[in-house]
Design an enzyme around this catalytic site. Structure first.
Site, PDB file in Angstrom:
ATOM      1  N   ASP A   4       1.300  -6.143  -8.095  1.00 41.04           N
ATOM      2  CA  ASP A   4       2.260  -7.123  -8.628  1.00 41.04           C
ATOM      3  C   ASP A   4       1.658  -8.522  -8.753  1.00 41.04           C
ATOM      4  OD1 ASP A   4       4.461  -5.421  -8.892  1.00 41.04           O
ATOM      5  OD2 ASP A   4       5.089  -5.725  -6.822  1.00 41.04           O
TER       6      ASP A   4
ATOM      7  N   LYS B  63       9.092  -1.624  -0.937  1.00 43.91           N
ATOM      8  CA  LYS B  63       7.722  -2.175  -0.915  1.00 43.91           C
ATOM      9  C   LYS B  63       7.273  -2.659   0.462  1.00 43.91           C
ATOM     10  CE  LYS B  63       8.052  -3.749  -5.685  1.00 43.91           C
ATOM     11  NZ  LYS B  63       7.754  -4.808  -6.645  1.00 43.91           N
TER      12      LYS B  63
END
Ligand code: ATR
Length: 332
Positions: free
Chosen positions: A158, A103
């Site tokens: 997220d 990420k």
């Protein structure tokens, strides 16, 4: 009930044992038609990736939307991330999800960063885009112009998923909340920043490695100065305790919280990002103390639903996705 699984004449099956009897349950492919030359692809890249529940959830969602799309999982080592992204781009993949450990690295590998990725410093969703006849960037699947350059547009779904999980699964409004965040790794940092961004009044950060919690606290003070932030346990009542450590994943793990220093009877709700096991020892203790509790399944669902919306431009069929996720994770 116990289960074992395999392939039988090409169909996935589960051998289930319940109440002394055994039966075979076919695990249905959710798509009405097989893969063909027109099928488009999304995928998750991770290392490792074998545990990922995203293919089950996303394929159920794509099938429910009537798309001739499929969602795959690839184990991509970090040194190959750039090549793997280029491969997906030239094969005109619709998009990607990125999970541990990609990420952060992806921040430097995509062509455009959405505000969500900039804000949280991590990319977990990529949408591949091409230019239409007017020069506007649109999802690559919406144009057949094979001459157009393709760009990778990075997003982060997220953080919003954490906010939604707290609100929908626990009835917690971040605004004005007093919260304890356990863990200051990648997930803990985003959770603490998200709470501060959404107006939390006071945050208490607890982490084994003090310096990491100090770094997160400093970032919060710099970016969200209306939020009071400190290290260690609170005095008095708190609205929510959020576990973002990995403690609870393995049988026999210690609790991520020192119950000598935090009285769960003075806590409104406990959210554990772990979803397997469905009830961690922390959640069991919280339930016994009368707290509202939720595990990380909702967060996983909401980040995936938002990714599917970014790819399709349509609302995600969340109930179908939730069911597929629950079946995959808990087998029921
Ligand atoms: P993620 O991306 O899931 O947040 P991570 O960045 O490796 O993963 O963070 C894991 C978190 O769990 C950290 O807060 C870590 O504490 P440290 O920062 O001290 O490493 C916490 N953690 C993992 N194992 C732990 C253990 N045995 N005891 C206490 N905390 C632990």
């Amino acid at each position: 009930m116990s289960t074992a699984g395999g392939l039988l004449q090409g169909n996935e099956f589960r051998l289930c044992r319940a109440a002394g009897s055994a039966y075979i349950a076919a695990v249905q492919d959710p798509f009405p038609k097989p893969i063909d030359a027109g099928t488009r692809y999304c995928a998750v890249f991770g290392h490792p990736v074998g545990h990922s529940a995203s293919p089950a959830m996303q394929n159920a969602g794509m099938a429910a939307l009537g798309l001739n799309w499929r969602y795959l999982a690839f184990d991509v080592v970090p040194t190959h991330l750039r090549s793997a992204l280029d491969g997906a781009r030239v094969m005109r993949f619709v998009g990607l999800n990125l999970t541990v450990p990609h990420k952060l690295m992806a921040m430097d590998l995509v062509d455009v960063l959405d505000e969500s990725a900039q804000s949280w410093g991590a990319v977990n969703t990529i949408r591949f885009e091409a230019q239409d006849a007017t020069g506007r960037w649109v999802p690559v699947w919406q144009t057949d112009d094979e001459g157009s350059p393709i760009r990778a547009h990075g997003f982060n779904t997220d953080a919003d998923a954490i906010g939604r999980a707290l609100r929908k699964d626990l009835g917690i409004e971040c605004s004005g909340a007093r919260a304890v965040v356990l863990g200051a790794g990648g997930a803990g940092r985003v959770a603490a920043l998200k709470l501060a961004a959404d107006g939390a009044r006071e945050l208490f950060l607890v982490n084994r490695t003090q310096e990491k919690a100090e770094a997160v606290a400093a970032e919060i003070r710099r970016r969200y100065n209306s939020c009071r932030v400190g290290l260690g346990y609170p005095v008095g009542t708190v609205d929510v305790v959020l576990n973002a450590t990995s403690l609870g994943l393995r049988r026999g793990d210690a609790l991520p919280v020192d119950l000598g220093r935090l009285d769960l009877r003075r806590v409104g709700a406990v959210f554990d990002m772990i979803y397997r096991p469905a009830e961690t020892p922390l959640l069991a203790a919280a339930r016994a103390a009368g707290c509202r509790t939720a595990n990380g399944l909702g967060m996983l669902l909401y980040q995936g639903a938002r990714a599917l919306e970014l790819w399709t431009g349509r609302p995600a069929p969340e109930s179908v996705m939730r069911q597929a996720l629950t079946e995959h994770v808990h087998g029921s």
